[in-house]
Design an enzyme around this catalytic site. Structure first.
Site, PDB file in Angstrom:
ATOM      1  N   TYR A  67     -37.294 -25.453 -11.716  1.00  0.00           N
ATOM      2  CA  TYR A  67     -36.058 -25.438 -10.916  1.00  0.00           C
ATOM      3  C   TYR A  67     -35.472 -24.028 -10.808  1.00  0.00           C
ATOM      4  CZ  TYR A  67     -35.957 -30.437 -10.212  1.00  0.00           C
ATOM      5  OH  TYR A  67     -36.277 -31.712  -9.792  1.00  0.00           O
ATOM      6  N   ARG A  70     -37.319 -22.366  -8.103  1.00  0.00           N
ATOM      7  CA  ARG A  70     -36.922 -22.890  -6.788  1.00  0.00           C
ATOM      8  C   ARG A  70     -35.507 -22.444  -6.411  1.00  0.00           C
ATOM      9  NH1 ARG A  70     -37.548 -29.065  -6.954  1.00  0.00           N
ATOM     10  NH2 ARG A  70     -36.352 -28.808  -5.060  1.00  0.00           N
ATOM     11  N   GLN A 101     -30.755 -35.171   2.298  1.00  0.00           N
ATOM     12  CA  GLN A 101     -31.460 -35.371   1.030  1.00  0.00           C
ATOM     13  C   GLN A 101     -31.748 -34.016   0.385  1.00  0.00           C
ATOM     14  OE1 GLN A 101     -34.772 -38.586   1.571  1.00  0.00           O
ATOM     15  NE2 GLN A 101     -34.348 -37.760   3.582  1.00  0.00           N
ATOM     16  N   ASN A 102     -31.508 -32.955   1.132  1.00  0.00           N
ATOM     17  CA  ASN A 102     -31.874 -31.626   0.639  1.00  0.00           C
ATOM     18  C   ASN A 102     -30.873 -31.127  -0.401  1.00  0.00           C
ATOM     19  OD1 ASN A 102     -33.918 -31.851   2.441  1.00  0.00           O
ATOM     20  ND2 ASN A 102     -33.035 -30.489   3.973  1.00  0.00           N
ATOM     21  N   HIS A 119     -28.857 -36.227  -2.776  1.00  0.00           N
ATOM     22  CA  HIS A 119     -29.681 -35.938  -3.951  1.00  0.00           C
ATOM     23  C   HIS A 119     -29.152 -34.749  -4.745  1.00  0.00           C
ATOM     24  CE1 HIS A 119     -33.314 -38.237  -2.004  1.00  0.00           C
ATOM     25  NE2 HIS A 119     -32.402 -39.047  -2.528  1.00  0.00           N
ATOM     26  N   CYS A 130     -23.431 -34.740 -21.612  1.00  0.00           N
ATOM     27  CA  CYS A 130     -22.030 -35.081 -21.334  1.00  0.00           C
ATOM     28  C   CYS A 130     -21.685 -34.957 -19.853  1.00  0.00           C
ATOM     29  CB  CYS A 130     -21.074 -34.244 -22.180  1.00  0.00           C
ATOM     30  SG  CYS A 130     -20.889 -32.534 -21.639  1.00  0.00           S
ATOM     31  N   GLY A 193     -36.907 -34.477   9.871  1.00  0.00           N
ATOM     32  CA  GLY A 193     -37.701 -33.816   8.837  1.00  0.00           C
ATOM     33  C   GLY A 193     -37.771 -34.530   7.510  1.00  0.00           C
ATOM     34  N   ALA A 237     -37.961 -29.088  13.768  1.00  0.00           N
ATOM     35  CA  ALA A 237     -36.504 -29.165  13.905  1.00  0.00           C
ATOM     36  C   ALA A 237     -35.934 -27.881  14.498  1.00  0.00           C
ATOM     37  CB  ALA A 237     -35.883 -29.431  12.533  1.00  0.00           C
TER      38      ALA A 237
HETATM   39  C1  BJW Z   1     -40.773 -31.217   9.482  1.00  0.00           C
HETATM   40  C2  BJW Z   1     -41.018 -29.862   9.639  1.00  0.00           C
HETATM   41  C3  BJW Z   1     -40.243 -29.178  10.591  1.00  0.00           C
HETATM   42  C4  BJW Z   1     -42.322 -30.581   8.104  1.00  0.00           C
HETATM   43  N1  BJW Z   1     -39.334 -29.836  11.303  1.00  0.00           N
HETATM   44  N2  BJW Z   1     -39.871 -31.853  10.198  1.00  0.00           N
HETATM   45  C5  BJW Z   1     -36.785 -49.297  -3.519  1.00  0.00           C
HETATM   46  C6  BJW Z   1     -38.083 -49.492  -3.122  1.00  0.00           C
HETATM   47  C7  BJW Z   1     -39.095 -48.706  -3.674  1.00  0.00           C
HETATM   48  C8  BJW Z   1     -38.828 -47.737  -4.620  1.00  0.00           C
HETATM   49  C9  BJW Z   1     -37.525 -47.553  -4.998  1.00  0.00           C
HETATM   50  C10 BJW Z   1     -36.531 -48.322  -4.450  1.00  0.00           C
HETATM   51  N3  BJW Z   1     -35.350 -47.914  -4.997  1.00  0.00           N
HETATM   52  C11 BJW Z   1     -35.582 -46.921  -5.877  1.00  0.00           C
HETATM   53  C12 BJW Z   1     -36.903 -46.699  -5.905  1.00  0.00           C
HETATM   54  C13 BJW Z   1     -37.540 -45.699  -6.794  1.00  0.00           C
HETATM   55  C14 BJW Z   1     -37.460 -44.284  -6.259  1.00  0.00           C
HETATM   56  C15 BJW Z   1     -38.333 -44.181  -5.004  1.00  0.00           C
HETATM   57  O1  BJW Z   1     -37.874 -44.187  -3.897  1.00  0.00           O
HETATM   58  N4  BJW Z   1     -39.621 -44.017  -5.173  1.00  0.00           N
HETATM   59  C16 BJW Z   1     -40.542 -43.884  -4.055  1.00  0.00           C
HETATM   60  C17 BJW Z   1     -41.434 -42.688  -4.296  1.00  0.00           C
HETATM   61  C18 BJW Z   1     -41.265 -45.174  -3.871  1.00  0.00           C
HETATM   62  N5  BJW Z   1     -36.093 -43.907  -5.971  1.00  0.00           N
HETATM   63  C19 BJW Z   1     -35.250 -43.497  -6.921  1.00  0.00           C
HETATM   64  O2  BJW Z   1     -35.594 -43.452  -8.084  1.00  0.00           O
HETATM   65  C20 BJW Z   1     -33.845 -43.110  -6.502  1.00  0.00           C
HETATM   66  N6  BJW Z   1     -32.863 -43.704  -7.341  1.00  0.00           N
HETATM   67  C21 BJW Z   1     -32.483 -44.987  -7.228  1.00  0.00           C
HETATM   68  O3  BJW Z   1     -32.898 -45.695  -6.370  1.00  0.00           O
HETATM   69  O4  BJW Z   1     -31.552 -45.375  -8.174  1.00  0.00           O
HETATM   70  C22 BJW Z   1     -31.368 -46.777  -8.379  1.00  0.00           C
HETATM   71  C23 BJW Z   1     -32.367 -47.143  -9.446  1.00  0.00           C
HETATM   72  C24 BJW Z   1     -32.177 -46.666 -10.719  1.00  0.00           C
HETATM   73  C25 BJW Z   1     -33.080 -47.004 -11.720  1.00  0.00           C
HETATM   74  C26 BJW Z   1     -34.191 -47.798 -11.408  1.00  0.00           C
HETATM   75  C27 BJW Z   1     -34.386 -48.239 -10.108  1.00  0.00           C
HETATM   76  C28 BJW Z   1     -33.458 -47.904  -9.118  1.00  0.00           C
HETATM   77  C29 BJW Z   1     -33.651 -41.619  -6.676  1.00  0.00           C
HETATM   78  C30 BJW Z   1     -34.474 -40.797  -5.751  1.00  0.00           C
HETATM   79  C31 BJW Z   1     -34.267 -39.309  -6.041  1.00  0.00           C
HETATM   80  C32 BJW Z   1     -35.211 -38.443  -5.226  1.00  0.00           C
HETATM   81  N7  BJW Z   1     -35.159 -37.121  -5.717  1.00  0.00           N
HETATM   82  C33 BJW Z   1     -35.982 -36.109  -5.072  1.00  0.00           C
HETATM   83  C34 BJW Z   1     -36.013 -34.865  -5.986  1.00  0.00           C
HETATM   84  C35 BJW Z   1     -34.673 -34.146  -5.932  1.00  0.00           C
HETATM   85  C36 BJW Z   1     -34.663 -32.980  -6.860  1.00  0.00           C
HETATM   86  C37 BJW Z   1     -35.606 -31.899  -6.429  1.00  0.00           C
HETATM   87  O5  BJW Z   1     -35.386 -31.276  -5.373  1.00  0.00           O
HETATM   88  O6  BJW Z   1     -36.565 -31.656  -7.162  1.00  0.00           O
HETATM   89  O7  BJW Z   1     -35.458 -35.790  -3.778  1.00  0.00           O
HETATM   90  S1  BJW Z   1     -37.632 -36.654  -4.731  1.00  0.00           S
HETATM   91  C38 BJW Z   1     -37.808 -35.684  -3.248  1.00  0.00           C
HETATM   92  O8  BJW Z   1     -38.079 -36.586  -2.163  1.00  0.00           O
HETATM   93  C39 BJW Z   1     -36.434 -35.050  -2.981  1.00  0.00           C
HETATM   94  C40 BJW Z   1     -36.263 -35.321  -1.515  1.00  0.00           C
HETATM   95  O9  BJW Z   1     -34.882 -35.299  -1.169  1.00  0.00           O
HETATM   96  C41 BJW Z   1     -36.922 -36.652  -1.333  1.00  0.00           C
HETATM   97  C42 BJW Z   1     -37.323 -36.959   0.087  1.00  0.00           C
HETATM   98  O10 BJW Z   1     -38.309 -36.094   0.518  1.00  0.00           O
HETATM   99  P1  BJW Z   1     -38.301 -35.587   2.027  1.00  0.00           P
HETATM  100  O11 BJW Z   1     -37.058 -34.820   2.275  1.00  0.00           O
HETATM  101  O12 BJW Z   1     -38.545 -36.732   2.926  1.00  0.00           O
HETATM  102  O13 BJW Z   1     -39.505 -34.532   2.036  1.00  0.00           O
HETATM  103  P2  BJW Z   1     -41.079 -34.774   2.271  1.00  0.00           P
HETATM  104  O14 BJW Z   1     -41.775 -33.556   1.789  1.00  0.00           O
HETATM  105  O15 BJW Z   1     -41.523 -36.048   1.709  1.00  0.00           O
HETATM  106  O16 BJW Z   1     -41.241 -34.866   3.871  1.00  0.00           O
HETATM  107  C43 BJW Z   1     -41.048 -33.720   4.680  1.00  0.00           C
HETATM  108  C44 BJW Z   1     -41.130 -34.186   6.137  1.00  0.00           C
HETATM  109  O17 BJW Z   1     -40.796 -33.092   6.997  1.00  0.00           O
HETATM  110  C45 BJW Z   1     -42.529 -34.650   6.571  1.00  0.00           C
HETATM  111  O18 BJW Z   1     -42.401 -35.883   7.302  1.00  0.00           O
HETATM  112  C46 BJW Z   1     -42.998 -33.536   7.532  1.00  0.00           C
HETATM  113  O19 BJW Z   1     -43.843 -34.015   8.582  1.00  0.00           O
HETATM  114  C47 BJW Z   1     -41.693 -33.037   8.078  1.00  0.00           C
HETATM  115  N8  BJW Z   1     -41.678 -31.647   8.565  1.00  0.00           N
HETATM  116  N9  BJW Z   1     -42.065 -29.483   8.833  1.00  0.00           N
HETATM  117  C48 BJW Z   1     -39.213 -31.167  11.129  1.00  0.00           C
HETATM  118  N10 BJW Z   1     -40.451 -27.821  10.837  1.00  0.00           N
HETATM  119 ZN    ZN Z   2     -22.429 -31.316 -22.732  1.00  0.00          ZN
END
Ligand code: BJW
Ligand code: ZN
Length: 252
Positions: A67, A70, A101-102, A119, A130, A193, A237
């Site tokens: 991190y 990054r 989400q960014n 996020h 804490c 995106g 985008a």
């Molecule tokens: C372009 C481009 C250009 C390229 N122009 N476009 C229900 C169903 C199934 C699973 C779950 C569910 N509920 C919860 C879950 C579990 C889990 C989950 O979703 N897992 C999946 C993998 C299945 N979710 C969670 O755990 C979430 N919490 C939650 O639900 O809490 C309740 C709970 C608690 C306890 C137990 C159960 C439930 C939390 C999710 C947190 C996600 N965090 C991250 C990391 C953040 C920190 C960090 O930065 O390191 O967030 S993961 C990562 O993915 C980050 C992003 O915000 C997120 C989304 O990614 P994004 O933005 O879509 O990026 P990419 O790379 O995937 O896609 C890029 C896109 O851009 C592509 O389509 C390209 O084509 C495009 N592109 N160039 C336009 N120029």
């Molecule tokens: Zn503390």
């Protein structure tokens, strides 16, 4: 790119536009997306090895250093024409809300004034135990080579962590509730995106569509949201958004 006249009319008539963005929005600022093969942020790691509370507790130094690397990347990045076009929408439409989400803060740096961070933010740091936000002094100690990594909380001595939402953690309830309210109010919903793989954020476009909103998808690749979008604008985008604004408001 040529745009549908009905779409352009809908944009001009909109009272409230919601922008739902993902990592692709910042790709043209040089910030790697998460899931693109080879170049993605997780090319060398599996996400569950880094972006979970368990991963942090298992190996806090590796996660902290990833991190920290990054965070430097983000600080050096600049908003791209896509972020700037989104910010400019505020002068063309009565209300605009960005739901991102960014974690990079680039929408705010581009000038968007109404941003919901689902996020969290990589530019913030808080205590794992804490939850207190870290002061600047603790962040200054964050250089990987100095002292203990990660640094410790000044209040309770717990480990400091990035202010982002990891897998298995709940989204900040205030941000989630605000995003839900926006969906009840906005007439147009842009989905820009995102791979639409991470829940619960990925449910927002589906919900917007079920509420009768106009859903517009901007992405160079197909995603599952193509199935629910009324308009699919295949492209980057930073290219599509400025062209779309110029087509809808040619004299602005
Ligand atoms: C372009 C481009 C250009 C390229 N122009 N476009 C229900 C169903 C199934 C699973 C779950 C569910 N509920 C919860 C879950 C579990 C889990 C989950 O979703 N897992 C999946 C993998 C299945 N979710 C969670 O755990 C979430 N919490 C939650 O639900 O809490 C309740 C709970 C608690 C306890 C137990 C159960 C439930 C939390 C999710 C947190 C996600 N965090 C991250 C990391 C953040 C920190 C960090 O930065 O390191 O967030 S993961 C990562 O993915 C980050 C992003 O915000 C997120 C989304 O990614 P994004 O933005 O879509 O990026 P990419 O790379 O995937 O896609 C890029 C896109 O851009 C592509 O389509 C390209 O084509 C495009 N592109 N160039 C336009 N120029
Ligand atoms: Zn503390």
């Amino acid at each position: 790119m040529l745009f549908d006249f009905v779409l352009l009319d809908k944009l001009r008539a909109a009272r409230h536009i919601a922008i739902f963005s993902g990592a692709g929005m910042s790709a043209e600022s040089g910030i790697p997306t998460f899931r693109e093969a080879h170049t993605g942020l997780w090319a060398k790691y599996r996400p569950e090895d880094l972006a979970t509370p368990d991963a942090f507790l298992r190996d806090p130094a590796t996660v902290w250093n990833w991190y920290a690397w990054r965070r430097d990347f983000v600080r050096q990045a600049r908003p791209n024409p896509g972020h700037l076009a989104v910010a400019r929408l505020e002068s063309l439409v009565p209300k605009v809300t960005v739901i991102t989400q960014n974690v990079d803060g680039l929408h705010q740096r581009a000038g968007s004034g109404n941003v919901i961070e689902l996020h969290g933010s990589i530019l913030e740091t808080r205590c794992f135990d804490c939850g207190q936000p870290a002061e600047d002094a603790a962040l200054a100690a964050a250089a990987p080579v100095q002292g203990e990594t990660p640094p410790r909380c000044g209040h309770c001595g717990g480990l400091l962590r990035p202010g982002v939402v990891w897998f298995g953690e709940s989204l900040p309830s205030a941000a989630w509730n605000r995003a839900s309210d926006v969906l009840d109010d906005a007439d147009v919903f842009f989905c820009i995106g995102t791979s639409s793989l991470v829940e619960p954020a990925a449910s927002l476009p589906r919900y917007a569509r079920s509420c009768g909103r106009t859903v517009i998808q901007i992405n160079p690749e197909a995603t599952s949201h193509d199935e629910i979008a009324q308009y699919i604008l295949r492209g980057k985008a930073g290219e599509v958004m400025p062209e779309l604004l110029a087509a809808a408001w040619p004299r602005a």
